[in-house]
Scaffold this motif. Structure first.
Motif, PDB file in Angstrom:
ATOM      1  N   ALA A 124       7.574   0.604  13.065  1.00  0.00           N
ATOM      2  CA  ALA A 124       8.353  -0.576  13.018  1.00  0.00           C
ATOM      3  C   ALA A 124       8.420  -1.076  11.674  1.00  0.00           C
ATOM      4  O   ALA A 124       9.645  -1.457  11.195  1.00  0.00           O
ATOM      5  CB  ALA A 124       8.687  -1.165  14.609  1.00  0.00           C
ATOM      6  N   ALA A 125       7.046  -1.113  11.445  1.00  0.00           N
ATOM      7  CA  ALA A 125       6.619  -1.975   9.798  1.00  0.00           C
ATOM      8  C   ALA A 125       6.911  -0.892   8.538  1.00  0.00           C
ATOM      9  O   ALA A 125       7.876  -1.341   7.811  1.00  0.00           O
ATOM     10  CB  ALA A 125       5.696  -2.334   9.966  1.00  0.00           C
ATOM     11  N   VAL A 126       7.050   0.656   8.827  1.00  0.00           N
ATOM     12  CA  VAL A 126       7.126   1.521   7.691  1.00  0.00           C
ATOM     13  C   VAL A 126       8.692   1.647   7.692  1.00  0.00           C
ATOM     14  O   VAL A 126       9.564   1.342   6.670  1.00  0.00           O
ATOM     15  CB  VAL A 126       7.139   2.405   8.396  1.00  0.00           C
ATOM     16  CG1 VAL A 126       6.931   3.411   7.046  1.00  0.00           C
ATOM     17  CG2 VAL A 126       5.097   2.615   8.336  1.00  0.00           C
ATOM     18  N   GLU A 127       9.498   1.609   8.550  1.00  0.00           N
ATOM     19  CA  GLU A 127      10.678   2.115   9.151  1.00  0.00           C
ATOM     20  C   GLU A 127      11.596   0.514   8.102  1.00  0.00           C
ATOM     21  O   GLU A 127      12.297   0.264   7.317  1.00  0.00           O
ATOM     22  CB  GLU A 127      11.613   1.404  10.591  1.00  0.00           C
ATOM     23  CG  GLU A 127      11.646   2.816  10.729  1.00  0.00           C
ATOM     24  CD  GLU A 127      12.272   3.331  11.654  1.00  0.00           C
ATOM     25  OE1 GLU A 127      11.753   3.554  13.172  1.00  0.00           O
ATOM     26  OE2 GLU A 127      12.556   1.913  12.700  1.00  0.00           O
ATOM     27  N   ARG A 128      10.927  -0.727   8.310  1.00  0.00           N
ATOM     28  CA  ARG A 128      11.632  -1.596   7.759  1.00  0.00           C
ATOM     29  C   ARG A 128      11.391  -2.326   6.326  1.00  0.00           C
ATOM     30  O   ARG A 128      12.020  -2.541   5.846  1.00  0.00           O
ATOM     31  CB  ARG A 128      10.661  -3.333   8.040  1.00  0.00           C
ATOM     32  CG  ARG A 128      11.174  -3.767   8.909  1.00  0.00           C
ATOM     33  CD  ARG A 128      10.817  -5.177   9.482  1.00  0.00           C
ATOM     34  NE  ARG A 128       9.656  -5.312   9.872  1.00  0.00           N
ATOM     35  CZ  ARG A 128       9.223  -5.094  11.679  1.00  0.00           C
ATOM     36  NH1 ARG A 128      10.111  -4.799  11.998  1.00  0.00           N
ATOM     37  NH2 ARG A 128       7.825  -4.907  10.748  1.00  0.00           N
ATOM     38  N   ARG A 129      10.223  -1.171   5.701  1.00  0.00           N
ATOM     39  CA  ARG A 129      10.254  -1.415   3.910  1.00  0.00           C
ATOM     40  C   ARG A 129      11.488  -0.036   3.988  1.00  0.00           C
ATOM     41  O   ARG A 129      10.728   0.240   2.113  1.00  0.00           O
ATOM     42  CB  ARG A 129       9.017  -1.060   4.416  1.00  0.00           C
ATOM     43  CG  ARG A 129       7.886  -1.167   2.616  1.00  0.00           C
ATOM     44  CD  ARG A 129       6.272  -1.336   3.080  1.00  0.00           C
ATOM     45  NE  ARG A 129       5.954  -0.224   2.560  1.00  0.00           N
ATOM     46  CZ  ARG A 129       5.039  -0.128   1.524  1.00  0.00           C
ATOM     47  NH1 ARG A 129       3.966  -0.265   2.143  1.00  0.00           N
ATOM     48  NH2 ARG A 129       4.279   1.090   1.526  1.00  0.00           N
ATOM     49  N   GLY A 130      12.034   0.391   4.672  1.00  0.00           N
ATOM     50  CA  GLY A 130      13.046   1.621   4.176  1.00  0.00           C
ATOM     51  C   GLY A 130      12.041   2.590   4.228  1.00  0.00           C
ATOM     52  O   GLY A 130      12.606   3.295   2.736  1.00  0.00           O
ATOM     53  N   TRP A 147       0.770  -1.338   0.170  1.00  0.00           N
ATOM     54  CA  TRP A 147       0.150  -0.259  -0.361  1.00  0.00           C
ATOM     55  C   TRP A 147       0.814   1.353  -0.099  1.00  0.00           C
ATOM     56  O   TRP A 147       1.871   1.188   0.784  1.00  0.00           O
ATOM     57  CB  TRP A 147      -0.675   0.068   1.514  1.00  0.00           C
ATOM     58  CG  TRP A 147      -1.787  -1.202   1.616  1.00  0.00           C
ATOM     59  CD1 TRP A 147      -1.887  -2.034   2.502  1.00  0.00           C
ATOM     60  CD2 TRP A 147      -3.017  -1.637   0.527  1.00  0.00           C
ATOM     61  NE1 TRP A 147      -2.702  -3.107   2.349  1.00  0.00           N
ATOM     62  CE2 TRP A 147      -4.118  -2.579   1.070  1.00  0.00           C
ATOM     63  CE3 TRP A 147      -3.280  -0.943  -0.159  1.00  0.00           C
ATOM     64  CZ2 TRP A 147      -4.518  -3.478   0.185  1.00  0.00           C
ATOM     65  CZ3 TRP A 147      -4.363  -2.201  -1.393  1.00  0.00           C
ATOM     66  CH2 TRP A 147      -5.670  -2.894  -0.581  1.00  0.00           C
ATOM     67  N   ASP A 148       0.157   2.228  -0.426  1.00  0.00           N
ATOM     68  CA  ASP A 148       1.282   3.477  -0.670  1.00  0.00           C
ATOM     69  C   ASP A 148       1.146   4.259   0.534  1.00  0.00           C
ATOM     70  O   ASP A 148      -0.161   4.735   0.737  1.00  0.00           O
ATOM     71  CB  ASP A 148       0.762   4.108  -2.257  1.00  0.00           C
ATOM     72  CG  ASP A 148       1.302   5.897  -1.855  1.00  0.00           C
ATOM     73  OD1 ASP A 148       2.334   5.457  -1.771  1.00  0.00           O
ATOM     74  OD2 ASP A 148       1.383   6.865  -2.812  1.00  0.00           O
ATOM     75  N   LEU A 149       2.069   4.811   1.362  1.00  0.00           N
ATOM     76  CA  LEU A 149       1.721   5.371   2.370  1.00  0.00           C
ATOM     77  C   LEU A 149       0.905   6.608   2.218  1.00  0.00           C
ATOM     78  O   LEU A 149       0.595   6.990   3.186  1.00  0.00           O
ATOM     79  CB  LEU A 149       3.134   4.738   3.465  1.00  0.00           C
ATOM     80  CG  LEU A 149       3.583   3.774   3.395  1.00  0.00           C
ATOM     81  CD1 LEU A 149       5.033   4.251   4.111  1.00  0.00           C
ATOM     82  CD2 LEU A 149       3.051   2.875   4.305  1.00  0.00           C
ATOM     83  N   GLU A 150       1.505   7.377   1.174  1.00  0.00           N
ATOM     84  CA  GLU A 150       0.855   8.879   1.092  1.00  0.00           C
ATOM     85  C   GLU A 150      -0.178   8.854   0.836  1.00  0.00           C
ATOM     86  O   GLU A 150      -1.180   9.772   1.322  1.00  0.00           O
ATOM     87  CB  GLU A 150       1.482   9.431  -0.058  1.00  0.00           C
ATOM     88  CG  GLU A 150       3.017  10.054   0.168  1.00  0.00           C
ATOM     89  CD  GLU A 150       3.452  11.262   0.432  1.00  0.00           C
ATOM     90  OE1 GLU A 150       2.739  11.567   1.141  1.00  0.00           O
ATOM     91  OE2 GLU A 150       4.405  11.099   0.741  1.00  0.00           O
TER      92      GLU A 150
END
Lengths: 555, 135
Positions: A177-183, A153-156
């Protein structure tokens, strides 16, 4: 009014009085659900000049937040969903997108409800979780679960609205933390934390001790402000008040007092009004009582805008009462189940006429259990029919200027301020939780309403009118009990691949951070985010939190 | 035994939310002259233990967020183990009608849909208390 029209109006009123003189004494006096007396006719005599001197999108926003109502973009369709493990819920997310569920400007909105074990903060292997895992919401407790939640999913352009309980902070930490793992930067996250701590006053659930509940709430708000500025860090759960029995006027009064208590706590913690108040939002119930609900939403926007202004908010958009409606579940009946579709349509109509930003429509079978695929889709379609077929979204605040609606808006506002002022004078909402006063008053309203239903004074079709003895034998949606096995297997697999020493150390850090928060010497959220990075689960984060912040059962 | 004192243990399971229905029924049973012990947040063994300690005539379980069959499967044996073979067991809340019969087979004497006047439940209790047995 010119004297000519005035004379014409006076003559019309006399003719009106003459026509009804014969039977007027026999008319049964009507009241709103909140007990406000109603007349059978409203006229220009009931409005004031200031009622008619407002525009949508202009302070105090009685007529709506936006100058053109829904014309630019319709309300968000935010259906609550979530069951089983993330695997089942992920399929459901994709299905809802395919069904056309969307938010502003086509953005994706996922209003995901957790199961009760997650809300309490216990993992799938906890003995008390048995029988409840994935039943009335999704079971998400590990980093893997959250990776799967946000995958692709596009975070924006995706909104994650997380219907948590006491696990509100751990859930946000796990998402970050999941968002960070996705870079990707955490600052790109969009969505809502419910931060419903003050619900303890209305739902029969244990939670933190009140003062620590507020400290945790502010900790999350502060973290979101610094790290994820587009995140909505707290939602004022007026729906919970009305589901517990509050009348629409009580819902307004206690809801605004709840909001005020967050404002007060934030200011006391040193936040600036423009930094956080505009990010607060509301979830409100909506009954079938159409006009009372419309007036409630209009009064609510006006009252909240005033509170924000008084608190020192300077940006007009910071004074917006942004409202998500959850059509009231308590009005649904198990008797003659299909009748609920008529109720849900009226509830949605009231919410749309009230100009709210986002709607969840209940499914007709929620009086029996968790909705089926089919009933859930019909609930979504109900919104979409109102959105695309009814013409309801073409004109902003279409009832604005109605003598009746303007008068009722004023009366509900006045009645709600009265209760609001009382609770503020006796120490505010937080104090109202501690003394149990809010809960007592709401329970009493619920009891009064039940007595009116029992006596038939409050007609409910299928319950006290047009009763049928037929069995419906409706087969509700069943969640396979093997879900529990799967949830435990997912948890076990996740735990097996962690660095246990790092996990243990992170839990110790959380324990220390809890103490710091209590002492006022440091925040908790960063330690939770770090724990999430190390693989600590939802339930594991909650252990030290519960030790530190107590476990409080309201009266 | 309409003239006698009736004691009801009204239990809400530990993992649940929204207590409106259970609190209403507590109040309505009190209105009907019964003594109601409102017991929240209990796992099944705790509910059975409380029923024993309180010497309840009736165990009423309110369910909001499902799990009724699981509760019944565990609760009935737990009551029997404690020798409470004469206790009347009823359930109510968000329970599908189609579960009423399976619940009866598990030993729940009667289940009630939501929204009924509490008087209906009180009447059922009065007529059946003391006559029930857990099979």
């Amino acid at each position: 009014m010119t004297s000519l029209t005035s004379a014409k109006f006076e003559a019309a009123k006399r003719a009106w009085a003459e026509r009804r003189a014969r039977y007027a004494a026999k008319l049964r006096p009507a009241r709103t659900l909140s007990g406000l007396p109603l007349k059978t006719v409203y006229t220009p005599d009931d409005t004031t000049a200031s009622d008619l001197a407002e525009m949508p999108g202009v302070y105090p926003f009685t007529r709506g937040l936006h100058p053109d109502g829904y014309a630019l973009t319709p309300w968000m369709q935010q259906m609550v969903f979530g069951y089983g493990t993330i695997e089942e819920t992920r399929r459901k997310m994709e299905k809802m997108v395919a069904e056309g569920m969307e938010g502003y400007f086509g953005h994706k909105v996922f209003n995901t409800v957790y199961d009760v074990p997650c809300m309490y903060g216990i993992d799938a292997d906890h003995p008390e979780a048995v029988g409840n895992i994935g039943q009335c919401g999704v079971h998400m407790s590990t980093g893997d679960d959250y990776d799967e939640l946000i995958r692709d999913w596009d975070l924006e352009t995706t909104n994650f609205s997380m219907i948590t309980g006491d696990n509100c902070l751990p859930a946000l930490a796990l998402l970050a933390a999941a968002v960070e793992r996705r870079g990707e930067p955490v600052g790109k996250m969009h969505g809502n934390s419910m931060n419903w701590y003050p619900r303890i006053a209305v739902q029969d659930v244990p939670s933190w001790e009140p003062r620590w509940g507020y400290a945790l709430m502010i900790d999350l708000i502060r973290w979101a402000r610094a790290n994820a500025p587009d995140w909505n860090p707290a939602n004022i759960f007026m729906y919970g008040l009305s589901e517990a029995g509050a009348t629409p006027v009580q819902e307004l009064a206690y809801g605004l007092a709840w909001g005020k208590s967050i404002i007060d706590a934030g200011l006391a913690a040193g936040l600036e009004p423009d930094d956080f108040i505009g990010r607060l939002s509301f979830q409100i119930g909506c009954t079938v009582n159409v006009f009372e609900e419309v007036a409630k939403f209009r009064a609510h926007r006006r009252m909240w805008a005033r509170l924000c202004k008084d608190a020192g908010v300077t940006k007009p958009s910071g004074m917006f009462a942004r409202v998500h409606v959850h059509t009231s579940g308590y009005v649904l009946t198990q008797q003659q189940l299909m009748n609920n579709n008529a109720r849900i349509t009226l509830q949605t109509l009231a919410a749309v006429l009230g100009g709210v930003q986002s709607i969840h429509t209940c499914s007709y079978d929620e009086a029996v259990g968790v909705p089926t695929e089919q009933s859930h889709r019909t609930a979504l379609r109900t919104q979409q029919i109102l959105m695309w077929e009814s013409g309801l979204r073409d004109v902003a605040d279409p009832l604005g200027g109605s003598y009746f609606i303007e008068k009722l808006t004023d009366e509900m506002e006045a009645a709600a301020w009265e209760i609001f002022d009382e609770i503020e004078a006796s120490g505010g909402y937080l104090r109202g939780i501690e003394t149990g006063e809010v809960k007592r008053n709401i329970d009493n309203s619920s009891y009064e309403m039940k007595k009116m239903i029992n006596s038939g004074d409050l007609p409910i079709v299928g319950v006290n009118r047009y009763v049928s003895q037929e069995q419906e034998n409706y087969e509700p949606f069943r969640i396979d009990e093997t879900i529990e096995v799967k949830a435990r297997a997912r948890l076990e697999a996740y735990r097996a691949k962690r660095d246990q020493a790092a996990v243990d150390a992170a839990i110790e850090d959380v324990r220390r951070a809890c103490q710091n928060l209590k002492d006022g010497t440091g925040p908790l959220m960063p330690a939770l985010v770090d724990a999430a990075r190390k693989g600590v689960t939802n339930g594991e984060m909650m252990v030290p939190m519960r030790e530190a912040f107590g476990w409080y059962v309201s009266e | 035994m309409s003239g006698e004192h009736i004691k009801v243990l009204l239990a809400k399971k530990k993992i649940d939310v929204h207590g409106r229905g259970s609190k209403l029924i507590a109040r309505e049973l009190r209105d009907a002259g019964m003594e109601v012990v409102y017991f929240r947040f209990g796992v099944v063994a705790e509910i059975a233990e409380a029923a024993l300690q309180e010497n309840a005539d009736v165990v009423a379980v309110s369910v909001m967020t499902s799990g009724q069959l699981q509760i019944a499967r565990d609760l009935i044996p737990a009551l029997k183990e404690r020798g409470m073979t004469q206790v009347l067991v009823i359930m109510g809340g968000i329970i599908p009608e189609v579960d009423f019969e399976p619940l009866r087979a598990l030993g729940v004497h009667r289940s009630f849909p939501p929204g009924l006047p509490g008087g209906v439940v009180a009447e059922y209790i009065r007529e059946n208390v003391g006559k029930a047995s857990l099979v």
